[in-house]
Design an enzyme around this catalytic site. Structure first.
Site, PDB file in Angstrom:
ATOM      1  N   LEU A  66       0.834  -1.205   0.000  1.00 43.78           N
ATOM      2  CA  LEU A  66       0.000   0.000   0.000  1.00 43.78           C
ATOM      3  C   LEU A  66       0.867   1.253   0.000  1.00 43.78           C
ATOM      4  O   LEU A  66       2.047   1.193   0.339  1.00 43.78           O
ATOM      5  CB  LEU A  66      -0.907  -0.039   1.243  1.00 43.78           C
ATOM      6  CG  LEU A  66      -1.890  -1.220   1.244  1.00 43.78           C
ATOM      7  CD1 LEU A  66      -2.422  -1.504   2.640  1.00 43.78           C
ATOM      8  CD2 LEU A  66      -3.022  -0.951   0.269  1.00 43.78           C
ATOM      9  N   PRO A  67       0.282   2.411  -0.363  1.00 44.84           N
ATOM     10  CA  PRO A  67       1.120   3.608  -0.518  1.00 44.84           C
ATOM     11  C   PRO A  67       1.831   4.055   0.769  1.00 44.84           C
ATOM     12  O   PRO A  67       3.039   4.282   0.751  1.00 44.84           O
ATOM     13  CB  PRO A  67       0.132   4.686  -0.981  1.00 44.84           C
ATOM     14  CG  PRO A  67      -1.011   3.937  -1.582  1.00 44.84           C
ATOM     15  CD  PRO A  67      -1.098   2.642  -0.823  1.00 44.84           C
ATOM     16  N   THR A 102       6.326   0.782   2.137  1.00 42.91           N
ATOM     17  CA  THR A 102       7.340   1.546   2.873  1.00 42.91           C
ATOM     18  C   THR A 102       6.606   2.507   3.799  1.00 42.91           C
ATOM     19  O   THR A 102       5.922   3.423   3.325  1.00 42.91           O
ATOM     20  CB  THR A 102       8.241   2.349   1.908  1.00 42.91           C
ATOM     21  OG1 THR A 102       8.831   1.456   0.976  1.00 42.91           O
ATOM     22  CG2 THR A 102       9.331   3.082   2.671  1.00 42.91           C
ATOM     23  N   LYS A 140      15.314   0.167   5.312  1.00 41.54           N
ATOM     24  CA  LYS A 140      14.822   0.664   4.017  1.00 41.54           C
ATOM     25  C   LYS A 140      14.978   2.189   3.906  1.00 41.54           C
ATOM     26  O   LYS A 140      15.424   2.700   2.875  1.00 41.54           O
ATOM     27  CB  LYS A 140      13.353   0.245   3.859  1.00 41.54           C
ATOM     28  CG  LYS A 140      12.580   0.938   2.778  1.00 41.54           C
ATOM     29  CD  LYS A 140      12.941   0.479   1.387  1.00 41.54           C
ATOM     30  CE  LYS A 140      12.197   1.313   0.350  1.00 41.54           C
ATOM     31  NZ  LYS A 140      12.664   1.073  -0.988  1.00 41.54           N
ATOM     32  N   LYS A 184       8.417  11.079   0.189  1.00 33.80           N
ATOM     33  CA  LYS A 184       7.788  10.406   1.338  1.00 33.80           C
ATOM     34  C   LYS A 184       8.857   9.659   2.154  1.00 33.80           C
ATOM     35  O   LYS A 184       8.897   9.758   3.376  1.00 33.80           O
ATOM     36  CB  LYS A 184       6.730   9.411   0.846  1.00 33.80           C
ATOM     37  CG  LYS A 184       6.023   8.657   1.950  1.00 33.80           C
ATOM     38  CD  LYS A 184       5.299   7.411   1.454  1.00 33.80           C
ATOM     39  CE  LYS A 184       6.249   6.279   1.187  1.00 33.80           C
ATOM     40  NZ  LYS A 184       5.641   4.982   0.974  1.00 33.80           N
TER      41      LYS A 184
END
Ligand code: NAD
Length: 321
Positions: free
Chosen positions: A86-87, A120, A195, A270
């Site tokens: 998902l975003p 992420t 990450k 982001k």
């Protein structure tokens, strides 16, 4: 499986002939990354029930052989494993915990279900879901990826996983279908921390490479000649090797295709914001990361949907023409 009588789930079952059957998988979020990841699982013989808000995204997966579900709960019926792509953190919380933290998917899953979130998101957000899952006897892993849409299509992603050893061992064969390198970074949230460290460095390297190429070009150098020189010198880095930000220096990269496709600048922004938030929360200095965040914040105002190598335009706006 999504009933009130939740029973318990086992991520591996054994067929009559003694071979280990593949678990059924619910896949939620079928965008640029999730779509091809789910397709690779189908190709490997997994049974998939999929859900996305976008009908276009689910139609593609239906053609590839997936069952289409009407909700995350519907997708998880009969699934031993749930994967999400998902975003951002708010979408992950909304799916698993619900808007008011009480009606999310976790509440409908039986004990022993394995949940793998590859989005992420902030490590703190991943830990919140992991904690809620653990109280319900559900195994949760944060498993963000590196490798971009090309890696998702080719099944060569790098998975960076946080969570227990047991859950990692159960997830590994499934992740190996979608990725080439699978790292266990540590406990819950560790995958997300690793990450964003990587992506903060990538943002710095991309902006720095664009800056160096621009300095050379403005002083009369050919961008390809300069790139070749730096590639064989101490400035060598991943962006020069496979993702040069200057148009027509390399073939088959977003910079030679109007900065379309690839990894959108707004997603890089982001990730940089997540890195800055983590640095602030833990009192760690990240001056280079802060500068890259500032550059991407200004750049995304008009170029958020372009690939992140379009940061080149901050230095030389002619690359967009
Ligand atoms: P995307 O926007 O293409 O796909 C996200 C999908 O999630 C969309 O199809 C959207 O409809 C769906 N969605 C949103 N809310 C939902 C909900 N509540 N329920 C069901 N579906 C929902 O994004 P993407 O490029 O696939 O990226 C997904 C994640 O992977 C992001 O966290 C991103 O940072 C990360 N990532 C992306 C790349 C890349 O190159 N694109 C690389 C590494 C990591």
């Amino acid at each position: 499986m999504a009933t009130n009588d939740k029973g318990s789930s086992n991520t591996t079952t054994t067929d009559n002939d003694g071979t280990t059957a593949k678990p059924n998988i619910a896949f939620i979020g079928l965008g640029n990354m999730g779509g091809p990841m789910a397709e690779n699982l189908l190709k490997a013989g997994y049974t998939l029930s999929v859900y996305d808000l976008s009908a276009e995204a689910t139609a593609r997966l239906q053609q590839a052989g997936a069952n289409i579900a009407n909700s995350p709960k519907d997708a998880a019926q009969n699934a031993q494993v749930v994967i999400s792509m998902l975003p951002a953190g708010k979408h992950v919380h909304s799916v698993y915990l619900g808007e008011d933290r009480s009606k999310g998917l976790l509440a409908d899953l039986p004990k022993g279900t394995l949940v793998i979130d590859s989005s992420t998101i902030a490590a703190a957000d991943a830990r919140k879901v992991a904690e809620a899952a653990s109280k319900l006897g559900i195994d949760f892993l944060d498993a963000p990826v590196s490798g971009g849409t090309g890696g998702a299509i080719a099944g060569t992603l790098t998975f960076i996983v946080g969570g227990s050893d047991d859950a990692f061992a159960k997830a590994e064969p499934i992740l190996a279908v979608m990725g080439k390198n699978i790292f266990h970074a540590g406990e819950h949230g560790a995958g997300q921390v690793a990450k964003i460290c990587n992506n903060m460095l990538l943002g710095i390297l991309m902006a720095g490479t664009a800056e160096a190429i621009n300095l050379g070009v403005k002083n009369g150098l050919d961008p390809k000649v300069l790139s070749d020189i730096m590639l064989q010198s101490s400035g060598r880095n991943w962006t020069l090797e496979v993702y040069n930000p200057y148009p027509q220096v390399m073939e088959n990269v977003p910079s030679s295709n109007g900065y379309q496709g690839g990894f959108m600048s707004k997603l890089m922004q982001k990730d940089l914001n997540l890195a800055m938030q983590t640095a602030q929360d833990t009192n760690v200095e990240t001056p280079m990361g802060a500068k890259a965040t500032e550059l991407y914040a200004a750049h995304t105002v008009e170029n958020g949907d372009r690939d992140f190598s379009s940061i080149m335009a901050r230095y030389d706006s002619s690359v967009l023409s």
